[in-house]
Design an enzyme around this catalytic site. Sequence first.
Site, PDB file in Angstrom:
ATOM      1  N   LYS A  52       0.898  -1.239   0.062  1.00  0.00           N
ATOM      2  CA  LYS A  52      -0.083   0.044   0.029  1.00  0.00           C
ATOM      3  C   LYS A  52       0.960   1.317   0.005  1.00  0.00           C
ATOM      4  CE  LYS A  52      -3.636  -2.479   1.949  1.00  0.00           C
ATOM      5  NZ  LYS A  52      -4.483  -3.130   3.380  1.00  0.00           N
ATOM      6  N   GLN A  96      -4.357  -1.900   9.747  1.00  0.00           N
ATOM      7  CA  GLN A  96      -4.417  -3.215   8.925  1.00  0.00           C
ATOM      8  C   GLN A  96      -4.917  -4.246   9.733  1.00  0.00           C
ATOM      9  OE1 GLN A  96      -3.233  -3.709   5.957  1.00  0.00           O
ATOM     10  NE2 GLN A  96      -4.027  -5.843   5.869  1.00  0.00           N
ATOM     11  N   ASP A 119     -10.907   2.679   4.125  1.00  0.00           N
ATOM     12  CA  ASP A 119     -11.195   1.236   4.343  1.00  0.00           C
ATOM     13  C   ASP A 119     -12.447   1.177   4.010  1.00  0.00           C
ATOM     14  OD1 ASP A 119      -8.974  -0.488   3.832  1.00  0.00           O
ATOM     15  OD2 ASP A 119      -8.432  -0.477   6.044  1.00  0.00           O
TER      16      ASP A 119
END
Length: 295
Positions: A52, A96, A119
């Site tokens: 990412k 994450q 997200d």
Amino acid sequence: MQLLDGKLTAAAYKAQLAAQVKNLQSQGLRPPHLAAILVGDNGASETYVASKVKNCAEVGFESTLIRLTANTTEAELLDTITQCNNNDAIDGILVQLPLPKHISEQKVIEAIDPAKDVDGFHPVSVGKLVQGLDTFVPATPYGIMLMLEHYNINTKGKHAVVIGRSNIVGRPMSVLLSSNHPYGNCTVTVAHSHTHNLADLCKQADIVVAALGKPGFVTADMIKPGAVVIDVGITRVADATKKTGFAIKGDVDFDSVAPLTSYITPVPGGVGLMTIAGLLQNTLKAYLFRKGITL
Ligand code: NAD
């Protein structure tokens, strides 16, 4: 059979994003900025976060990787999120997953400012998605929608079977495919671990999205000739012939299924790369929204 190539498709979206960043910078504006928080030392998570960060750099975004040790307390993580929420130079925040067992993922998800929720896991984002409102769409289903758009796959009125109902893939995917969207308007069946006759259901499907995390689960006898097959699965399977000691396997038995399909995603080289494209699009969206800019 045509391959839905995640590498080529993601590269096309990334080229667009890089051009948009250049355009912003030519107007004297700073680039979008993603903060990624990694707790602990899970090998797969390390790989995903590194990718990412690397992809942010490739399109000209700024990124900050915040590494916290596995024994970080929930309160410390929540405090880090608050600092990112309050930092005007940060547009998007991702934590994450999975997190160490002693930390509540739900509390963490809900601590992120919905305006920075790239997200798309915050209940505000999910609620808007279900209501068909403009919002952050979780990166993996978003990436799949971008892929359907890139290949101009006709979804209208089709029967889609989504295998898996997780909050990050299956559930939002089923919402998107059933929504009134140019690449939605499907009739959707959501299958899960309690579903009976899954093979029969899949056999009736024009589109199958496999997101259950069981390597090679979808086999040729489950697929209608001409179906579109999207393989979300990523499982590390021990493989002594690989330098890493493992191979990445999808949820679809590619070799037997591919010849039957009209389109299919490979693993690797399919949905995983599109997930990154979805995340980058969300980060730009957060930036534009926060700055009140319309491109
Ligand atoms: P999860 O474990 O949270 O959910 C799995 C889902 O599959 C559950 O809803 C469960 O009910 C369903 N399921 C399990 N066994 C089943 C069966 N026999 N029949 C029907 N349904 C069954 O997993 P997840 O987080 O949604 O991820 C699914 C897979 O996708 C994993 O392999 C994961 O690594 C991968 N993944 C890939 C990406 C990507 O970028 N390509 C992103 C996220 C997840």
